[in-house]
Structure formats: C-alpha cells, structure tokens
Scaffold this motif. Structure first.
Motif, short mmCIF file in Angstrom:
data_model
loop_
_atom_site.label_atom_id
_atom_site.label_comp_id
_atom_site.label_asym_id
_atom_site.label_seq_id
_atom_site.Cartn_x
_atom_site.Cartn_y
_atom_site.Cartn_z
N ARG A 51 45.21 47.15 10.92
CA ARG A 51 45.70 47.82 12.14
C ARG A 51 44.61 47.94 13.17
O ARG A 51 44.87 47.90 14.37
CB ARG A 51 46.25 49.20 11.80
CG ARG A 51 47.63 49.12 11.20
CD ARG A 51 48.32 50.43 11.24
NE ARG A 51 48.46 50.88 12.62
CZ ARG A 51 48.87 52.09 12.94
NH1 ARG A 51 49.17 52.97 12.03
NH2 ARG A 51 48.98 52.45 14.20
N ARG A 52 43.37 48.09 12.74
CA ARG A 52 42.26 48.19 13.68
C ARG A 52 42.14 46.90 14.49
O ARG A 52 41.89 46.94 15.68
CB ARG A 52 40.95 48.45 12.95
CG ARG A 52 40.86 49.82 12.36
CD ARG A 52 39.61 49.95 11.56
NE ARG A 52 38.74 50.88 12.25
CZ ARG A 52 37.49 51.10 11.91
NH1 ARG A 52 36.93 50.44 10.94
NH2 ARG A 52 36.78 51.98 12.56
N MET A 53 42.31 45.76 13.86
CA MET A 53 42.22 44.48 14.56
C MET A 53 43.36 44.34 15.56
O MET A 53 43.19 43.74 16.61
CB MET A 53 42.24 43.32 13.56
CG MET A 53 41.00 43.25 12.69
SD MET A 53 39.46 43.17 13.61
CE MET A 53 39.58 41.55 14.32
N ASP A 54 44.53 44.89 15.25
CA ASP A 54 45.67 44.79 16.15
C ASP A 54 45.45 45.56 17.45
O ASP A 54 46.01 45.22 18.48
CB ASP A 54 46.94 45.30 15.47
CG ASP A 54 47.41 44.38 14.36
OD1 ASP A 54 46.99 43.21 14.33
OD2 ASP A 54 48.20 44.83 13.52
N ILE A 55 44.66 46.62 17.41
CA ILE A 55 44.48 47.45 18.60
C ILE A 55 43.81 46.66 19.72
O ILE A 55 44.21 46.76 20.88
CB ILE A 55 43.67 48.71 18.27
CG1 ILE A 55 44.58 49.64 17.51
CG2 ILE A 55 43.12 49.37 19.51
CD1 ILE A 55 44.03 50.97 17.22
N GLY A 56 42.81 45.85 19.41
CA GLY A 56 42.17 45.04 20.44
C GLY A 56 43.16 44.11 21.10
O GLY A 56 43.19 43.96 22.32
N ALA A 57 44.00 43.47 20.30
CA ALA A 57 45.02 42.56 20.85
C ALA A 57 46.06 43.32 21.67
O ALA A 57 46.49 42.84 22.73
CB ALA A 57 45.70 41.79 19.72
N GLN A 58 46.44 44.51 21.21
CA GLN A 58 47.41 45.31 21.96
C GLN A 58 46.86 45.75 23.31
O GLN A 58 47.59 45.74 24.32
CB GLN A 58 47.81 46.54 21.14
CG GLN A 58 48.68 46.23 19.95
CD GLN A 58 48.89 47.44 19.07
OE1 GLN A 58 48.42 48.54 19.37
NE2 GLN A 58 49.59 47.26 17.97
N LEU A 59 45.59 46.11 23.35
CA LEU A 59 44.97 46.49 24.60
C LEU A 59 44.96 45.32 25.59
O LEU A 59 45.23 45.49 26.77
CB LEU A 59 43.55 46.99 24.38
CG LEU A 59 43.41 48.37 23.75
CD1 LEU A 59 41.96 48.63 23.40
CD2 LEU A 59 43.93 49.44 24.68
N LEU A 60 44.65 44.14 25.08
CA LEU A 60 44.61 42.96 25.96
C LEU A 60 45.99 42.64 26.53
O LEU A 60 46.11 42.24 27.69
CB LEU A 60 44.06 41.75 25.21
CG LEU A 60 42.57 41.77 24.94
CD1 LEU A 60 42.18 40.59 24.07
CD2 LEU A 60 41.79 41.76 26.24
N MET A 61 47.02 42.81 25.74
CA MET A 61 48.38 42.52 26.21
C MET A 61 48.90 43.61 27.15
O MET A 61 49.71 43.33 28.03
CB MET A 61 49.33 42.36 25.02
CG MET A 61 49.09 41.09 24.23
SD MET A 61 50.31 40.74 22.97
CE MET A 61 50.25 42.19 21.96
N ALA A 62 48.43 44.83 27.01
CA ALA A 62 48.95 45.96 27.80
C ALA A 62 48.36 46.01 29.21
O ALA A 62 48.98 46.56 30.11
CB ALA A 62 48.68 47.26 27.07
N VAL A 63 47.17 45.47 29.40
CA VAL A 63 46.50 45.57 30.69
C VAL A 63 46.50 44.21 31.37
O VAL A 63 45.93 43.26 30.85
CB VAL A 63 45.05 46.08 30.52
CG1 VAL A 63 44.34 46.17 31.85
CG2 VAL A 63 45.04 47.42 29.80
N PRO A 64 47.14 44.11 32.54
CA PRO A 64 47.16 42.82 33.24
C PRO A 64 45.78 42.47 33.81
O PRO A 64 45.03 43.36 34.22
CB PRO A 64 48.17 43.02 34.35
CG PRO A 64 48.22 44.50 34.57
CD PRO A 64 47.88 45.14 33.25
N VAL A 65 45.48 41.21 33.85
CA VAL A 65 44.22 40.72 34.42
C VAL A 65 44.40 40.66 35.93
O VAL A 65 45.38 40.09 36.42
CB VAL A 65 43.86 39.33 33.86
CG1 VAL A 65 42.61 38.80 34.55
CG2 VAL A 65 43.67 39.41 32.37
N PRO A 66 43.45 41.24 36.68
CA PRO A 66 43.58 41.22 38.15
C PRO A 66 43.41 39.82 38.72
O PRO A 66 42.84 38.97 38.21
CB PRO A 66 42.45 42.14 38.63
CG PRO A 66 41.52 42.29 37.50
CD PRO A 66 42.27 41.93 36.26
#
Length: 66
Positions: A51-66
């Motif tokens: 689950r710890r590894m999933d958090i990094g991926a979830q953060l990347l998907m949740a925040v759009p790149v400017p």
C-alpha cells in the motif's frame, strides 16, 4: 500529508535528478520521477508495504501536471 522536511527532500531530490539528467533546472517530469520514492519513505498509511508503494502512484495521478 508530507511534512516540511519531506517537501525539502522532494525539492532537493528533484534538483539532483535534473542534474543527473543534464539539466540546470527542474521540470515536472523530474518531480514525477522521484515522488514515489520520497512519498513512500515519508508517508506511513499502513503497515502493508504494498500500500505504501501505491500512495506515490496515487499522488501522481491525483495532481495534474501544469
């Protein structure tokens, strides 16, 4: 959430990554590259390492790149 020290670690890691890639400035892709490692190290959502590894991926998907 990430602490102020974690934010500093993120900035320093992104700068180092950019330097290793031959650039003198950080681009969004640098942050995306190192965020999972920094977030996984700093966040403790559960005792489950998967689950710890999933958090990094979830953060990347949740925040759009400017």
């Amino acid at each position: 959430g990430l602490s102020p020290r974690a934010a500093l670690a993120l900035v320093h890691s992104a700068r180092a990554w950019a330097l290793l890639e031959g650039r003198d400035k950080v681009i969004p892709e640098d942050v995306q590259s190192i965020l999972p490692g920094v977030a996984t190290h700093r966040l403790r959502p559960a005792h489950d390492a998967a689950r710890r590894m999933d958090i990094g991926a979830q953060l990347l998907m949740a925040v759009p790149v400017p």
